[in-house]
Design a protein around this motif. Structure first.
Motif, PDB file in Angstrom:
ATOM      1  N   ASN A   1      11.399   0.592   3.812  1.00  9.13           N
ATOM      2  CA  ASN A   1      12.755   0.413   4.472  1.00  9.13           C
ATOM      3  C   ASN A   1      13.928   0.347   3.461  1.00  9.13           C
ATOM      4  N   ASN A   2      13.399   0.730   2.160  1.00  8.62           N
ATOM      5  CA  ASN A   2      14.245   0.988   0.841  1.00  8.62           C
ATOM      6  C   ASN A   2      14.453   2.222   0.423  1.00  8.62           C
ATOM      7  N   GLY A   3      13.994   3.275   1.110  1.00  7.60           N
ATOM      8  CA  GLY A   3      13.789   4.571   0.486  1.00  7.60           C
ATOM      9  C   GLY A   3      13.035   4.627  -0.550  1.00  7.60           C
ATOM     10  N   TRP A   4      11.870   3.780  -0.437  1.00  7.97           N
ATOM     11  CA  TRP A   4      10.883   3.777  -1.569  1.00  7.97           C
ATOM     12  C   TRP A   4      11.518   3.491  -3.108  1.00  7.97           C
ATOM     13  N   ARG A   5      12.530   2.865  -3.227  1.00 10.33           N
ATOM     14  CA  ARG A   5      13.485   2.613  -4.609  1.00 10.33           C
ATOM     15  C   ARG A   5      12.163   1.783  -5.376  1.00 10.33           C
ATOM     16  N   ASN A   6      11.844   2.092  -6.541  1.00  9.95           N
ATOM     17  CA  ASN A   6      10.743   1.361  -7.087  1.00  9.95           C
ATOM     18  C   ASN A   6      11.410   0.501  -7.980  1.00  9.95           C
ATOM     19  N   LEU A   7      11.109  -0.837  -7.743  1.00 11.21           N
ATOM     20  CA  LEU A   7      11.904  -1.745  -8.431  1.00 11.21           C
ATOM     21  C   LEU A   7      10.729  -2.723  -9.115  1.00 11.21           C
ATOM     22  N   ASN A   8      11.226  -2.930 -10.413  1.00 11.56           N
ATOM     23  CA  ASN A   8      10.297  -3.795 -11.327  1.00 11.56           C
ATOM     24  C   ASN A   8      10.268  -5.500 -10.897  1.00 11.56           C
ATOM     25  N   SER A   9       9.028  -5.728 -10.588  1.00 10.04           N
ATOM     26  CA  SER A   9       8.832  -6.908 -10.267  1.00 10.04           C
ATOM     27  C   SER A   9       8.675  -8.086 -11.086  1.00 10.04           C
ATOM     28  N   GLY A  10       8.626  -7.563 -12.338  1.00  8.91           N
ATOM     29  CA  GLY A  10       8.607  -8.400 -13.592  1.00  8.91           C
ATOM     30  C   GLY A  10       7.288  -9.100 -13.813  1.00  8.91           C
ATOM     31  N   VAL A  11       6.286  -8.572 -13.096  1.00  5.29           N
ATOM     32  CA  VAL A  11       4.804  -9.022 -13.153  1.00  5.29           C
ATOM     33  C   VAL A  11       4.061  -8.131 -14.088  1.00  5.29           C
ATOM     34  N   ARG A  12       3.534  -8.469 -15.020  1.00  6.96           N
ATOM     35  CA  ARG A  12       2.879  -7.796 -15.876  1.00  6.96           C
ATOM     36  C   ARG A  12       1.231  -7.503 -15.550  1.00  6.96           C
ATOM     37  N   GLY A  13       0.897  -6.429 -15.866  1.00  6.41           N
ATOM     38  CA  GLY A  13      -0.694  -6.064 -15.492  1.00  6.41           C
ATOM     39  C   GLY A  13      -1.073  -4.670 -15.647  1.00  6.41           C
ATOM     40  N   THR A  14      -2.275  -4.512 -15.595  1.00  5.63           N
ATOM     41  CA  THR A  14      -2.746  -2.996 -15.702  1.00  5.63           C
ATOM     42  C   THR A  14      -3.476  -2.499 -14.333  1.00  5.63           C
ATOM     43  N   THR A  15      -4.082  -3.695 -13.666  1.00  2.07           N
ATOM     44  CA  THR A  15      -4.456  -3.322 -12.331  1.00  2.07           C
ATOM     45  C   THR A  15      -3.813  -4.389 -11.206  1.00  2.07           C
ATOM     46  N   VAL A  16      -3.574  -4.007 -10.038  1.00  2.00           N
ATOM     47  CA  VAL A  16      -3.368  -4.789  -9.209  1.00  2.00           C
ATOM     48  C   VAL A  16      -3.554  -4.751  -7.721  1.00  2.00           C
ATOM     49  N   SER A  17      -3.833  -5.797  -7.045  1.00  2.00           N
ATOM     50  CA  SER A  17      -4.049  -5.759  -5.462  1.00  2.00           C
ATOM     51  C   SER A  17      -3.177  -6.653  -4.919  1.00  2.00           C
ATOM     52  N   ALA A  18      -3.075  -6.414  -3.695  1.00  2.00           N
ATOM     53  CA  ALA A  18      -1.832  -7.035  -2.638  1.00  2.00           C
ATOM     54  C   ALA A  18      -2.426  -7.534  -1.608  1.00  2.00           C
ATOM     55  N   THR A  19      -1.751  -8.593  -1.049  1.00  2.00           N
ATOM     56  CA  THR A  19      -1.937  -8.983   0.382  1.00  2.00           C
ATOM     57  C   THR A  19      -0.974  -9.830   0.756  1.00  2.00           C
ATOM     58  N   SER A  20      -0.803 -10.601   1.931  1.00  2.00           N
ATOM     59  CA  SER A  20       0.369 -11.468   2.508  1.00  2.00           C
ATOM     60  C   SER A  20      -0.155 -12.563   3.353  1.00  2.00           C
ATOM     61  N   LEU A  21       0.698 -13.616   3.366  1.00  2.00           N
ATOM     62  CA  LEU A  21       0.414 -14.728   4.136  1.00  2.00           C
ATOM     63  C   LEU A  21       1.566 -15.192   4.717  1.00  2.00           C
ATOM     64  N   ASN A  22       1.609 -15.237   6.035  1.00  2.00           N
ATOM     65  CA  ASN A  22       2.933 -15.764   6.655  1.00  2.00           C
ATOM     66  C   ASN A  22       4.177 -14.989   6.059  1.00  2.00           C
ATOM     67  N   GLY A  23       3.925 -13.676   5.828  1.00  2.00           N
ATOM     68  CA  GLY A  23       5.096 -13.037   5.481  1.00  2.00           C
ATOM     69  C   GLY A  23       5.437 -13.125   4.103  1.00  2.00           C
ATOM     70  N   VAL A  24       4.655 -13.862   3.431  1.00  2.00           N
ATOM     71  CA  VAL A  24       4.848 -13.805   1.917  1.00  2.00           C
ATOM     72  C   VAL A  24       3.989 -12.707   1.090  1.00  2.00           C
ATOM     73  N   LYS A  25       4.451 -11.896   0.436  1.00  2.00           N
ATOM     74  CA  LYS A  25       3.760 -10.781  -0.271  1.00  2.00           C
ATOM     75  C   LYS A  25       3.054 -11.304  -1.535  1.00  2.00           C
ATOM     76  N   ILE A  26       1.940 -11.436  -1.796  1.00  2.00           N
ATOM     77  CA  ILE A  26       1.182 -12.057  -3.076  1.00  2.00           C
ATOM     78  C   ILE A  26       0.364 -10.846  -3.732  1.00  2.00           C
ATOM     79  N   LEU A  27       0.782 -10.967  -4.968  1.00  2.00           N
ATOM     80  CA  LEU A  27       0.220 -10.005  -5.889  1.00  2.00           C
ATOM     81  C   LEU A  27      -0.814 -10.734  -6.767  1.00  2.00           C
ATOM     82  N   TYR A  28      -2.222  -9.908  -6.895  1.00  2.00           N
ATOM     83  CA  TYR A  28      -3.193 -10.404  -8.121  1.00  2.00           C
ATOM     84  C   TYR A  28      -3.371  -9.219  -9.176  1.00  2.00           C
ATOM     85  N   THR A  29      -3.002  -9.703 -10.356  1.00  2.00           N
ATOM     86  CA  THR A  29      -2.945  -8.797 -11.638  1.00  2.00           C
ATOM     87  C   THR A  29      -3.934  -9.048 -12.661  1.00  2.00           C
TER      88      THR A  29
END
Length: 458
Positions: free
Chosen positions: A429-457
């Motif tokens: 919904n943002n034209g795939w504009r790629n934004l730096n989250s500030g989260v460091r890591g070389t591998t990433v997985s993603a899930t969500s809970l109650n609308g909150v986006k959660i990353l594991y790196t």
């Protein structure tokens, strides 16, 4: 290395007997076997058995035996240089024979094996050990029946020697020009020597601290207790966050409702770089790769790890989704994305999505449509099941070919990538504009809970 030597090596026989092969002869120093009749799986994306960017001369000679390759370094002395696994798999032999000297055999699954002879010393790997693509398995030497430092390399398909390919390119080393070496004979003159540069550029993952970051806290990175891993997978069941990691081939599960107590599932011997999880009707499923074969373990079966029969896949890319109660697995084989479904006996079908990184894959279910994300040339591509898997460039660029995650949050598609060691987020919904989250890591997985986006790196 000399041509056909009629000798039977007890150590090789014992190593091969364990996998049901029948020893027929010794060609040079490495066993040629007749395996039980079977159809070999898709050719894995084998790489040169040397570090990224090194150029090696590949050659053969009259009487050497067809398809056998002798490799020497073009940039200086060969002796002592690292030998890397051409592809992930299980070591079936690591030891000494009088002809091959110190050598290693790796089973890659689907009927494919590679052999590496004349190592300078006892290999640092052992039979039964899982090795990743690019993992060092020895050093070049001149042990056994050898006239100088080089690596003798062989590829077999269902127990029969075949032409080696590296990064999808044929080696060109086929005939030794002699009808007297066997059991194979490829007509023609001795194959011409040629140089090839290694694209074996993946790094063996090491276990790293795992962090959790949430969109509700500005992506603040918090260590998840002392959990470490080479890769992560995550999902939510109810209000419980579940985190899965791989440590030295073992799969662990930790849950937020138990204070992230990290428990070994009993699953072992898996690739350090491929992991996917889903839940269906309250049952948790873990998918891993062992020897190029996808395995499934379920929480209602004591995590007994069962071979799905899906073979010949990359050991570094795996995705799974629950699609209307059907379990769907996505893999990469030969640069092509394949789809297998539990309601179709896990028949692995080529989606037609091609040219993708063998190290990055993600999938989601979105508005009743299956969506697959891949990386091609540092660009994220999106393909959908309702458009014939037409693979479209999202415009997300400059990213690592080794990390990718995706999820649907409130009907919006989100993609997570790594660029410069930092996790980036892009949304549909943002034209795939790629934004730096500030989260460091070389591998990433993603899930969500109650609308909150959660990353594991990691």
């Amino acid at each position: 290395m000399t041509g056909l030597l009629a000798r039977v090596l007890t150590s090789a026989r014992l190593a091969l007997a364990g996998v049901g092969a029948v020893l027929l002869a010794m060609v040079g120093a490495i066993a040629v076997v007749a395996a039980p009749v079977q159809a070999a799986g898709p050719r894995p994306n084998f790489q040169m058995p040397f570090p990224c960017g090194e150029t090696w001369r590949m050659a053969t000679y009259y009487g050497h035996d067809d398809y056998d390759i002798d490799m020497t370094f073009t940039g200086g002395a060969s002796n002592g240089r690292p030998i890397l696994a051409s592809y992930a798999g299980t070591v079936t032999f690591a030891g000494w024979t009088s002809g091959g000297g110190w050598y290693v055999v790796i089973d890659h699954g689907g009927g494919w094996r590679t052999s590496y002879a004349h190592m300078i010393e006892s290999p640092p790997v052992r039979a039964g050990q899982w090795v990743s693509t690019g993992q060092q398995i020895g050093r070049v030497g001149s042990t056994g029946n050898s006239t100088g430092p080089h690596l003798h390399y062989e590829l077999t398909r269902d127990g029969v020697k075949t032409e080696a390919y590296f990064n999808g390119v044929p080696s060109g080393i086929t005939s030794d020009g002699s009808p007297n070496t066997g059991p194979l004979y490829v007509s023609g003159p001795v194959s011409s020597a040629r140089n090839m540069t290694s694209q074996n550029c993946g790094q063996v993952s090491s276990n790293r601290q795992v962090y959790e970051s949430g969109s509700h806290s500005g992506w603040q990175m918090l260590p998840v207790n002392s959990i470490t891993g080479s890769t992560t997978a995550s999902m939510v069941m109810g209000t419980n966050k579940l985190l899965y990691t791989v440590n030295d081939g073992r799969v662990y599960e930790a849950a937020s409702d138990t204070g992230w107590r990290n428990l070994w599932t009993g699953i072992s011997g898996v690739s350090n770089n491929a992991l996917a999880v889903i839940h269906v009707d309250g049952v948790k499923y873990i998918y891993t790769v062992i020897g190029g074969m996808v395995h499934e373990a379920a929480s209602n079966n004591g995590w007994r790890n069962l071979n799905t029969g899906i073979s010949g896949v990359s050991s570094n890319a795996l995705a799974a989704i629950n699609f209307n109660g059907v379990k769907i697995i996505y893999t990469v084989a030969g640069g092509m994305v394949h789809e297998a479904a539990s309601n179709n006996g896990w028949r692995n079908l080529n989606s037609g999505i091609s040219g993708v990184s063998p190290n990055a894959l993600a999938a989601i279910s979105h508005n009743g449509v299956k969506i697959v994300y891949t990386v091609i040339g540092g660009m994220v591509h999106e393909a959908a099941s309702n458009s014939g898997w037409r693979n479209l460039n999202s415009g997300i660029s400059g990213i690592s070919p080794d990390a990718l995650a995706a999820m649907d949050v409130n009907g919006v598609k989100h993609v997570y990538t790594v660029a410069g060691g930092m996790v980036h987020e892009a949304a549909s919904n943002n034209g795939w504009r790629n934004l730096n989250s500030g989260v460091r890591g070389t591998t990433v997985s993603a899930t969500s809970l109650n609308g909150v986006k959660i990353l594991y790196t990691a």
